[in-house]
Write an enzyme that holds these catalytic residues in place. Structure first.
Site, short mmCIF file in Angstrom:
data_model
loop_
_atom_site.label_atom_id
_atom_site.label_comp_id
_atom_site.label_asym_id
_atom_site.label_seq_id
_atom_site.Cartn_x
_atom_site.Cartn_y
_atom_site.Cartn_z
N CYS A 97 0.83 -1.17 -0.04
CA CYS A 97 -0.10 0.09 -0.14
C CYS A 97 0.90 1.24 -0.17
O CYS A 97 0.65 2.33 -0.73
CB CYS A 97 -0.93 -0.10 1.16
SG CYS A 97 -0.23 -0.25 2.90
N ASP B 176 -7.38 5.48 -1.68
CA ASP B 176 -7.19 4.45 -0.81
C ASP B 176 -6.77 3.12 -1.64
O ASP B 176 -7.19 2.86 -2.72
CB ASP B 176 -8.66 3.94 -0.13
CG ASP B 176 -8.37 2.62 0.63
OD1 ASP B 176 -9.41 2.40 1.27
OD2 ASP B 176 -7.18 2.46 0.81
N HIS C 207 -6.12 0.30 -1.01
CA HIS C 207 -6.25 -1.14 -0.58
C HIS C 207 -7.57 -1.82 -1.31
O HIS C 207 -8.40 -2.25 -0.68
CB HIS C 207 -6.79 -0.87 0.92
CG HIS C 207 -5.77 -0.56 1.69
ND1 HIS C 207 -5.60 1.01 2.15
CD2 HIS C 207 -4.40 -1.16 2.23
CE1 HIS C 207 -4.60 1.33 2.82
NE2 HIS C 207 -3.94 0.04 2.82
#
Length: 394
Positions: A76, A295, A297
């Site tokens: 990430c 994000d 993820h």
């Protein structure tokens, strides 16, 4: 996915989609641009959609030949590093006002930028290159990288990108040294032109890590447009300035919040790498007391352009300065809006290199002609621990 979060360590989700922004008169700031939710929502959405969103990927070629073929759970921060670097490249080659349009043939420079981030070993800023370069910083392939490692990896990989000629400066001890930056950016800039081949455009219809797609059309097939020559100044390398921050242990110290907002308002703003350990985000703006971030993820399948025909309490803040005048303006803004108005400073800005520091030597590319990751080893770690700093990017 774009998300809003409170100014705190535990990343409480306020809204999963930008369309759900509150009905407010407060301006929304996205990387130096201000929008009114009530009157400028379409322009705001267009801006956000033009930011490159990189996420976890799976089913790419094993890193190093025998390593992982997915980065879910550990990549990430690397993906966030790709996003902040991609933003600098967009500003450098296309300008901050450029917007992505789904029905339009994208500029050749934009397609070139996307190809730099393909999940393959020969792409300049791929997960493969970043993971292997991190080995020289003491990180194993497949291990979660903190923002310090990612900043050093970006600094080194940029040396091999002659097309962009980007100078990546990572400040030391929360201190930005004007003299050192100008020394690095005034190095000889190599003139280069970006091409994919003698006459071949990039594969049509290729979907890349950003989630944007290159669409097929007859005009592209009949007359592939070459990528323009670099327009950079002959005596200044465009600068990506990365500043490590320490803004709190479990939560951001409220005394820093207004200064952080001022950074997002600056036209040189390139975003913030942060979040919490093992959970990184790329912050691109704010509204009132909520941060807006991308994000990483989400796991998507990697693109195989050979066969597919479709192609924390830690923070770094980043700023992009295309010209020396741009950098001088940023220095003045920092002095007026952050340093003079705050009792407790997020970082320092000094004119001269501190006498008690080792001499500053601008980084240079090794003579060995390689993609970079195979030969470079770290000899100049700036930080002892990934857990000590947040990183701010300009």
């Amino acid at each position: 996915m774009l998300i809003l979060a409170k100014y705190e360590n535990q990343i409480n989700v306020f809204s999963e989609f930008l369309e759900d922004l509150p009905d407010t008169d407060d301006p929304v700031w996205i990387l130096g641009e201000s929008y009114n939710v009530k009157t400028g929502k379409s322009a705001l959405l267009s801006d956000v959609r033009s930011r490159l969103w990189f996420t976890y990927r799976k089913k790419f070629s094993p890193i190093g030949g025998t390593g992982p073929s997915a980065d879910t759970g550990w990549g990430c921060m690397l993906r966030c590093g790709q996003m902040i670097l991609a933003q600098a490249l967009i500003c450098s080659h296309l300008g901050r006002k450029w917007r992505w349009e789904s029905e339009s043939l994208q500029p050749a420079a934009y397609r070139r930028i996307l190809h730099c981030f393909l999940d393959r070993k020969d792409s300049c800023y791929s997960i493969h290159q970043m993971a292997q370069m991190g080995v020289g910083e003491g990180k194993s392939v497949g291990e979660w990288y903190g923002p310090n490692t990612v900043a050093q990896v970006l600094r080194k990989l940029a040396l091999f990108d002659d097309w962009s000629s980007l100078a990546v400066y990572v400040s030391m001890d929360n201190t930005v040294v004007i003299e050192d930056i100008k020394k690095q950016c005034h190095q000889k800039v190599r003139s280069s032109r970006c091409v994919w081949g003698e006459a071949e455009p990039p594969p049509s219809g290729e979907t890349l890590s950003s989630g944007h797609t290159l669409t097929d059309n007859s005009e592209q097939r009949q007359a592939p447009s070459p990528i323009s020559h670099s327009l950079h100044s002959l005596d200044w390398k465009p600068l990506l300035l990365l500043i490590p921050l320490r803004m709190g242990i479990n939560n951001i110290n409220p005394i820093y919040i207004q200064a952080l907002k001022e950074c997002f308002k600056m036209p040189q703003s390139c975003g913030v790498l942060g979040g919490k350990p093992n959970l990184a985000y790329y912050f691109i703006g704010f509204i009132d007391d909520e941060l807006i971030y991308l994000d990483p993820h989400t796991t998507q399948c990697a693109v195989d352009s050979e066969t597919d025909l479709r192609v924390e309490d830690q923070t770094f803040i980043g700023f992009f300065c295309k010209s020396e005048e741009d950098f001088d303006t940023w220095c003045n803004q920092v002095q007026q809006e952050i340093l003079k108005k705050r009792n407790l400073r997020m970082f320092e800005l000094v004119e001269k290199h501190p006498s008690h520091w080792p001499p500053f030597i601008p980084p240079t590319k090794p003579e060995v002609q390689t993609t970079g990751a195979e030969f470079i080893e770290s000899t100049d770690k700036l930080f002892e621990s990934e857990e000590e700093f947040e990183i701010l990017s300009v």
